[in-house]
Motif scaffolding. Sequence first.
Motif, PDB file in Angstrom:
ATOM      1  N   ILE A 126       0.829  -1.207   0.000  1.00 27.75           N
ATOM      2  CA  ILE A 126       0.000   0.000   0.000  1.00 27.75           C
ATOM      3  C   ILE A 126       0.867   1.262   0.000  1.00 27.75           C
ATOM      4  O   ILE A 126       0.462   2.296  -0.513  1.00 27.75           O
ATOM      5  CB  ILE A 126      -0.970  -0.034   1.200  1.00 27.75           C
ATOM      6  CG1 ILE A 126      -2.108  -0.981   0.878  1.00 27.75           C
ATOM      7  CG2 ILE A 126      -1.501   1.331   1.547  1.00 27.75           C
ATOM      8  CD1 ILE A 126      -3.153  -1.084   1.933  1.00 27.75           C
ATOM      9  N   ILE A 135      -4.792   5.288  -5.336  1.00 27.95           N
ATOM     10  CA  ILE A 135      -5.643   5.607  -4.191  1.00 27.95           C
ATOM     11  C   ILE A 135      -5.009   6.763  -3.432  1.00 27.95           C
ATOM     12  O   ILE A 135      -3.861   6.658  -2.990  1.00 27.95           O
ATOM     13  CB  ILE A 135      -5.800   4.394  -3.238  1.00 27.95           C
ATOM     14  CG1 ILE A 135      -6.242   3.149  -3.994  1.00 27.95           C
ATOM     15  CG2 ILE A 135      -6.721   4.716  -2.087  1.00 27.95           C
ATOM     16  CD1 ILE A 135      -7.642   3.196  -4.534  1.00 27.95           C
ATOM     17  N   TRP A 140      -6.796   6.175   1.091  1.00 29.11           N
ATOM     18  CA  TRP A 140      -5.553   5.456   1.358  1.00 29.11           C
ATOM     19  C   TRP A 140      -5.485   5.046   2.828  1.00 29.11           C
ATOM     20  O   TRP A 140      -5.122   3.916   3.148  1.00 29.11           O
ATOM     21  CB  TRP A 140      -4.349   6.318   0.979  1.00 29.11           C
ATOM     22  CG  TRP A 140      -3.060   5.583   1.116  1.00 29.11           C
ATOM     23  CD1 TRP A 140      -2.478   4.774   0.202  1.00 29.11           C
ATOM     24  CD2 TRP A 140      -2.200   5.575   2.270  1.00 29.11           C
ATOM     25  NE1 TRP A 140      -1.297   4.258   0.705  1.00 29.11           N
ATOM     26  CE2 TRP A 140      -1.116   4.740   1.970  1.00 29.11           C
ATOM     27  CE3 TRP A 140      -2.239   6.195   3.511  1.00 29.11           C
ATOM     28  CZ2 TRP A 140      -0.072   4.516   2.870  1.00 29.11           C
ATOM     29  CZ3 TRP A 140      -1.210   5.965   4.407  1.00 29.11           C
ATOM     30  CH2 TRP A 140      -0.137   5.132   4.078  1.00 29.11           C
ATOM     31  N   CYS A 143      -7.797   2.157   3.468  1.00 28.76           N
ATOM     32  CA  CYS A 143      -7.187   0.889   3.033  1.00 28.76           C
ATOM     33  C   CYS A 143      -6.165   0.400   4.053  1.00 28.76           C
ATOM     34  O   CYS A 143      -6.098  -0.802   4.339  1.00 28.76           O
ATOM     35  CB  CYS A 143      -6.532   1.056   1.662  1.00 28.76           C
ATOM     36  SG  CYS A 143      -7.685   1.287   0.319  1.00 28.76           S
ATOM     37  N   LEU A 146      -8.008  -1.087   6.881  1.00 31.58           N
ATOM     38  CA  LEU A 146      -8.562  -2.395   6.522  1.00 31.58           C
ATOM     39  C   LEU A 146      -7.541  -3.510   6.686  1.00 31.58           C
ATOM     40  O   LEU A 146      -7.908  -4.660   6.898  1.00 31.58           O
ATOM     41  CB  LEU A 146      -9.072  -2.390   5.075  1.00 31.58           C
ATOM     42  CG  LEU A 146     -10.409  -1.715   4.840  1.00 31.58           C
ATOM     43  CD1 LEU A 146     -10.732  -1.704   3.345  1.00 31.58           C
ATOM     44  CD2 LEU A 146     -11.506  -2.391   5.616  1.00 31.58           C
TER      45      LEU A 146
END
Length: 170
Positions: A126, A135, A140, A143, A146
């Motif tokens: 990421i 993103i 961001w 994410c 997550l």
Amino acid sequence: MSIAFCLCLTEAILIFAAEGSLFFCSYKVKVLLHWTAQMLALVAATLGLAFIISSKNRSELPHFISWHSILGLLTFLATCGQVLCGLCLLFPQALRISLMAQLRRCHTVCGLIVYLLTTFTVALGICSDWFQAQIKGVAWYFCLGLIFCPALMIVNQIPRTCLSKKRQYV
């Protein structure tokens, strides 16, 4: 493939959670479901690794030069080791293994380490330039959250359910 790997790995661990599992069944069935989810995770990881190597070969780019790729390879190898340890637990008579309790505890702790390796590998992905170009902003951070929320659940669940009390395995 990484999403399938992460989902299968997470559910394989959560199958044994007393309050977090989607499955209410006997211990033997949970072991079978755990094994199935782990095999699906390993298949997803293998396909992902094959795709990445093929893509790098096609584009003639060097392999394993980023922290994400190195940690990903280490995670893949650790996952393979966990599967072998799980095989020993699944077939102890055939392999003549007598220290089942110690092997089970080692498998649990190493499984947590593999899950944390997976979490940090995805987090490094990421942080890559490619992902950050796709993103941006609050999405961001969402994410990133997550990734770490299930890891916090599992880091909390494993010591409580597997390591802290003596369990009777049937």
